[in-house]
Design an enzyme around this catalytic site. Sequence first.
Site, PDB file in Angstrom:
ATOM      1  CB  SER A 104      -0.954  -0.006   1.190  1.00 34.49           C
ATOM      2  OG  SER A 104      -0.258  -0.186   2.400  1.00 34.49           O
ATOM      3  CE  LYS A 154      -7.355   1.024   0.489  1.00 31.65           C
ATOM      4  NZ  LYS A 154      -6.940   0.064   1.482  1.00 31.65           N
ATOM      5  CG  HIS A 204      -3.465  -0.832  -2.498  1.00 35.80           C
ATOM      6  ND1 HIS A 204      -3.954   0.453  -2.517  1.00 35.80           N
ATOM      7  CD2 HIS A 204      -3.289  -1.149  -1.198  1.00 35.80           C
ATOM      8  CE1 HIS A 204      -4.050   0.900  -1.280  1.00 35.80           C
ATOM      9  NE2 HIS A 204      -3.658  -0.052  -0.461  1.00 35.80           N
TER      10      HIS A 204
HETATM   11  C1  LIG Z   1      -6.895  -0.102   2.851  1.00 41.60           C
HETATM   12  C2  LIG Z   1      -6.352  -1.435   3.169  1.00 41.60           C
HETATM   13  C3  LIG Z   1      -7.002  -2.288   4.052  1.00 41.60           C
HETATM   14  C4  LIG Z   1      -8.187  -1.843   4.875  1.00 41.60           C
HETATM   15  O1  LIG Z   1      -9.322  -1.722   4.088  1.00 41.60           O
HETATM   16  P1  LIG Z   1     -10.500  -0.755   4.598  1.00 41.60           P
HETATM   17  O2  LIG Z   1     -11.679  -1.207   3.840  1.00 41.60           O
HETATM   18  O3  LIG Z   1     -10.052   0.612   4.256  1.00 41.60           O
HETATM   19  O4  LIG Z   1     -10.630  -0.979   6.066  1.00 41.60           O
HETATM   20  C5  LIG Z   1      -6.516  -3.569   4.218  1.00 41.60           C
HETATM   21  N1  LIG Z   1      -5.410  -3.972   3.578  1.00 41.60           N
HETATM   22  C6  LIG Z   1      -4.725  -3.169   2.741  1.00 41.60           C
HETATM   23  C7  LIG Z   1      -3.503  -3.678   2.066  1.00 41.60           C
HETATM   24  C8  LIG Z   1      -5.177  -1.870   2.526  1.00 41.60           C
HETATM   25  O5  LIG Z   1      -4.492  -1.055   1.739  1.00 41.60           O
END
Ligand SMILES: *Cc1c(COP(=O)(O)O)cnc(C)c1O
Length: 401
Positions: free
Chosen positions: A191, A251, A219
Amino acid sequence: MTPTAGESGAKRADLLQRLAIQTSERAASGRLRRARTIGHAQGPWLEAGERRLLAFCSNDYLGLAQHPQLIAAFKRVADDEGVGSTAAHLVCGHRREHAELEEALADWTGRERALLFSTGYMANLGVMQALLGRDDLCVQDKLNHACLLDGARLAGATLRRYPHGDAAAAARQLAGEPRAAALLATDGVFSMDGDRAPLRELAALCGRQGATLMIDDAHGLGVLGADGAGSVSEAGLDAREVPLLMATLGKALGVHGAFVAGSAALIEGLTQFARTYVYTTAMPPALAAAALAAVRLARAEGWRREKLAALTARFRSGAAQLGLPLARSDTPIQPLLLGEAADALAAARALEARGLLVAAIRPPTVPAGQARLRITLSAAHEDEHVDRLLEALAALPRPPG
Ligand SMILES: *Cc1c(COP(=O)(O)O)cnc(C)c1O
């Protein structure tokens, strides 16, 4: 801290006071964090107070968050069903929209079934707590997302973290505890770094060692792979090699929530034992409907991935020409490593003075000495936006050395 005498006469520290002290220490070290209030968003443009800023910090990689089809799906279900799901999935909160979305996610990722969670954080906590116990081993990449680490800790498993991307080190950690049931968990795309895990090596390793492989593709989903099915699909790994696939809907899909995809038996087990699934209110059905619209668009509109890849390439070649400290990432996450927290912060402020919003990521989110600008690109950007960013980066004062 002023301890007060308890009934037994023992001195007890005051929790609120301790927190206030920690906060003021963080402020003194220049690491205080604050949420910025965005008054209005339109594509990559954000309004904060009086200012209109061109943002390179959202995770809306495909530019779907404001797509009319998502908004229409959301409104239709909100009009018919209202907003809240009113209960947990296993009580009466599981609506037709959730069921349809789970089917679409299973189909997209090539898994038998999928299970929705309210957030990615909860999905990872729930999976780990359902699978792992005190006698088990959880092997993780050092740069994994915080919620994977928290999940292993919450489960009480032995947590071993291998150097970033180092499959041989992961192999040694597994081999060191040959009798423990083991989960190897990694981000598919990291991330804060934008690079990818060595998925095929890790899958082979887990096969040899009898460990279970879990990929968090928050991602990668929507961005990588044939029809956007993510980094696992791009690596050509099937449900046997990667039995646990988790990804988020907040995302690239531009909505909210998350899911785990895998075998019918896995999903049945999580339905029984993942506490963050069982004991929480189901996501609003209108959100599930919007996410389903997003899945359809993400699969069908390959041009979004092509545009994103072209913008990423444009940024990288421009940044290389400028001699900027690019990372080894070919994804829309393009960090510029600046070193000290103060340098990253100063760079972000200088960009903001030129109307650009880029996140300065500092410890503890990244290791000490690796503060950075985390630049993210989106299919909602245009070439001229990238050029504007490059111009502003070129005008930054260069760090010494
Ligand atoms: C953003 C993210 C999460 C958490 O997801 P949310 O829905 O925002 O709680 C988990 N793992 C990774 C790698 C992330 O980038």
